[in-house]
Design a protein around this motif. Structure first.
Motif, PDB file in Angstrom:
ATOM      1  N   ARG A 252       0.286   8.757  -7.412  1.00 29.70           N
ATOM      2  CA  ARG A 252      -1.168   8.594  -7.425  1.00 29.70           C
ATOM      3  C   ARG A 252      -1.750   8.920  -6.048  1.00 29.70           C
ATOM      4  NH1 ARG A 252      -5.892   9.454  -9.437  1.00 29.70           N
ATOM      5  NH2 ARG A 252      -7.429   7.811  -9.076  1.00 29.70           N
ATOM      6  N   ALA A 253      -1.119   8.428  -4.981  1.00 30.14           N
ATOM      7  CA  ALA A 253      -1.598   8.734  -3.635  1.00 30.14           C
ATOM      8  C   ALA A 253      -1.524  10.234  -3.369  1.00 30.14           C
ATOM      9  CB  ALA A 253      -0.775   7.966  -2.599  1.00 30.14           C
ATOM     10  N   ASP A 254      -0.463  10.868  -3.837  1.00 32.35           N
ATOM     11  CA  ASP A 254      -0.321  12.316  -3.659  1.00 32.35           C
ATOM     12  C   ASP A 254      -1.440  13.063  -4.396  1.00 32.35           C
ATOM     13  OD1 ASP A 254       1.299  14.799  -2.983  1.00 32.35           O
ATOM     14  OD2 ASP A 254       1.250  14.926  -5.164  1.00 32.35           O
ATOM     15  N   GLU A 255      -1.731  12.663  -5.633  1.00 31.46           N
ATOM     16  CA  GLU A 255      -2.800  13.312  -6.405  1.00 31.46           C
ATOM     17  C   GLU A 255      -4.141  13.217  -5.682  1.00 31.46           C
ATOM     18  OE1 GLU A 255      -2.843  11.366 -10.143  1.00 31.46           O
ATOM     19  OE2 GLU A 255      -0.938  12.239 -10.840  1.00 31.46           O
TER      20      GLU A 255
ATOM     21  N   THR B  54      -6.902  19.654   4.690  1.00 31.63           N
ATOM     22  CA  THR B  54      -6.013  18.492   4.659  1.00 31.63           C
ATOM     23  C   THR B  54      -6.664  17.313   3.953  1.00 31.63           C
ATOM     24  OG1 THR B  54      -4.969  19.195   6.716  1.00 31.63           O
ATOM     25  CG2 THR B  54      -4.707  16.874   6.116  1.00 31.63           C
ATOM     26  N   GLY B  55      -5.854  16.594   3.173  1.00 30.08           N
ATOM     27  CA  GLY B  55      -6.320  15.380   2.514  1.00 30.08           C
ATOM     28  C   GLY B  55      -5.417  14.210   2.823  1.00 30.08           C
ATOM     29  N   TRP B  56      -5.962  13.030   2.688  1.00 25.75           N
ATOM     30  CA  TRP B  56      -5.205  11.799   2.887  1.00 25.75           C
ATOM     31  C   TRP B  56      -5.623  10.792   1.824  1.00 25.75           C
ATOM     32  CZ3 TRP B  56      -8.355   7.633   3.325  1.00 25.75           C
ATOM     33  CH2 TRP B  56      -9.659   7.851   3.785  1.00 25.75           C
ATOM     34  N   ALA B  57      -4.733   9.825   1.525  1.00 21.93           N
ATOM     35  CA  ALA B  57      -5.066   8.814   0.515  1.00 21.93           C
ATOM     36  C   ALA B  57      -4.168   7.599   0.655  1.00 21.93           C
ATOM     37  CB  ALA B  57      -4.926   9.389  -0.899  1.00 21.93           C
ATOM     38  N   TRP B  58      -4.705   6.468   0.239  1.00 23.70           N
ATOM     39  CA  TRP B  58      -3.903   5.247   0.119  1.00 23.70           C
ATOM     40  C   TRP B  58      -4.233   4.573  -1.215  1.00 23.70           C
ATOM     41  CZ3 TRP B  58      -6.909   1.050  -0.752  1.00 23.70           C
ATOM     42  CH2 TRP B  58      -8.213   1.041  -0.245  1.00 23.70           C
ATOM     43  N   VAL B  59      -3.259   3.820  -1.739  1.00 24.61           N
ATOM     44  CA  VAL B  59      -3.426   3.125  -3.016  1.00 24.61           C
ATOM     45  C   VAL B  59      -2.867   1.719  -2.873  1.00 24.61           C
ATOM     46  CG1 VAL B  59      -2.756   3.047  -5.453  1.00 24.61           C
ATOM     47  CG2 VAL B  59      -3.279   5.246  -4.379  1.00 24.61           C
ATOM     48  N   ASP B  60      -3.669   0.715  -3.216  1.00 23.59           N
ATOM     49  CA  ASP B  60      -3.214  -0.675  -3.237  1.00 23.59           C
ATOM     50  C   ASP B  60      -2.469  -0.891  -4.550  1.00 23.59           C
ATOM     51  OD1 ASP B  60      -3.094  -3.522  -3.728  1.00 23.59           O
ATOM     52  OD2 ASP B  60      -4.609  -3.793  -2.179  1.00 23.59           O
TER      53      ASP B  60
ATOM     54  N   ILE C 198       0.841  -1.202   0.000  1.00 20.63           N
ATOM     55  CA  ILE C 198       0.000   0.000   0.000  1.00 20.63           C
ATOM     56  C   ILE C 198       0.875   1.251   0.000  1.00 20.63           C
ATOM     57  CG2 ILE C 198      -1.630   1.361   1.361  1.00 20.63           C
ATOM     58  CD1 ILE C 198      -3.126  -0.918   0.426  1.00 20.63           C
ATOM     59  N   ALA C 199       0.563   2.189  -0.887  1.00 19.73           N
ATOM     60  CA  ALA C 199       1.200   3.504  -0.865  1.00 19.73           C
ATOM     61  C   ALA C 199       0.282   4.480  -0.133  1.00 19.73           C
ATOM     62  CB  ALA C 199       1.454   3.993  -2.289  1.00 19.73           C
ATOM     63  N   THR C 200       0.843   5.305   0.747  1.00 16.12           N
ATOM     64  CA  THR C 200       0.045   6.271   1.505  1.00 16.12           C
ATOM     65  C   THR C 200       0.624   7.667   1.342  1.00 16.12           C
ATOM     66  OG1 THR C 200       1.325   5.999   3.545  1.00 16.12           O
ATOM     67  CG2 THR C 200      -0.553   4.516   3.217  1.00 16.12           C
ATOM     68  N   ASP C 201      -0.241   8.677   1.489  1.00 13.43           N
ATOM     69  CA  ASP C 201       0.239  10.050   1.431  1.00 13.43           C
ATOM     70  C   ASP C 201      -0.790  10.983   2.069  1.00 13.43           C
ATOM     71  OD1 ASP C 201       2.041  12.029   0.959  1.00 13.43           O
ATOM     72  OD2 ASP C 201       1.831  12.065  -1.217  1.00 13.43           O
ATOM     73  N   GLY C 202      -0.306  12.127   2.530  1.00 16.20           N
ATOM     74  CA  GLY C 202      -1.170  13.148   3.095  1.00 16.20           C
ATOM     75  C   GLY C 202      -0.732  14.513   2.611  1.00 16.20           C
TER      76      GLY C 202
END
Length: 252
Positions: free
Chosen positions: A237-240, A125-131, A112-116
């Motif tokens: 992608r997680a950053d976007e 503020t935003g957050w996201a994860w990508v499998d 999993i990639a994560t970013d905030g």
């Protein structure tokens, strides 16, 4: 011309190429066949010489599979090999297809990639994860926060999504988040949730939730730092997604 001898051992990625499947899809079939349990080969697979353990340069273990015999077993499940590639190079000669080397992520059930992201930091503020295997993703935002809060929420939500089973690799561009989980939080807890200077840690409730989720996992949980904005497709992608969620939170 003699026929080319088939490679004796293959990774799941290499097996998948024969059937047009991803490594994760091959893993599901191997599990159904009783050859795989989570990220590891079963004793049955090892004792029957259908799998063998290898290690990457950094010591990370992974398994390779007896190409011919496992291919036969996959075929017995109704899978059909895809047609061989016939693409040619610019010079007109057939382009050779080389097996991809094992990747550091191959030994995990989930990566999993994560970013905030916080606009103005602090700010919306935003957050996201990508499998990385399935392309699944999750994202969200809040009206006010910091980059670190976004990074922590991304990790918390990723852990909730994955659940307690299977070995997990979290890839994050935040050294703060990685250090919180792997180094600092256990020490804070031993000191009654106090830092070395006696002050309470920032974002304490989030930290406690994350530590509980991580420690309740039955599978291994590892972390990898990724340099942000350096071309890693999953990190980008997680950053976007995180930035888009922060902008949506700002728009209200």
């Amino acid at each position: 011309m003699a026929a080319k001898t088939q490679k004796a051992w293959s990774t799941q990625t290499e097996l998948g190429k024969q059937f047009g499947l991803t490594a994760r899809e091959v893993g599901a079939y191997l599990t159904e066949l009783g050859l795989k349990d989570g990220p590891r080969a079963t004793e049955r697979a090892l004792s029957a010489d259908l799998a063998t353990e290898r290690a990457l340069k950094d010591g990370t273990p992974f398994y390779v599979w007896h190409t011919e015999r496992v291919t036969e077993l996959l075929t017995s499940r109704g899978l059909e090999p895809v047609a061989a590639e016939t693409a040619t190079s610019s010079g007109g000669a057939p382009s050779g297809r080389q097996d991809a080397p094992p990747r550091p992520t191959d030994g995990y059930a989930t990566v999993i990639a994560t970013d905030g992201s916080a606009l103005g930091n602090p700010g919306p503020t935003g957050w996201a994860w990508v499998d990385q295997a399935t392309g699944e993703s999750g994202a969200g935002g809040l009206a006010h926060g910091t980059n670190n809060i976004g990074e922590l929420i991304a990790l918390r939500e990723a852990l909730r999504h994955v659940g307690p089973d299977g070995d997990l690799l979290v890839r994050a561009d935040s050294q703060y988040v990685i250090n919180v989980v792997t180094k600092w939080a256990p020490g804070w807890r031993r000191r009654g949730w106090r830092k070395g200077d006696g002050k309470a840690p920032e974002n304490l409730e989030l930290v406690k939730e994350i530590l509980e989720l991580a420690e309740s996992r039955r599978g291994r949980t590892d972390f990898e730092w990724v340099r942000g904005h350096a071309g890693d497709v999953h990190n980008e992608r997680a950053d976007e997604l995180a930035v888009a969620a922060a902008r949506a939170a700002a728009a209200g």
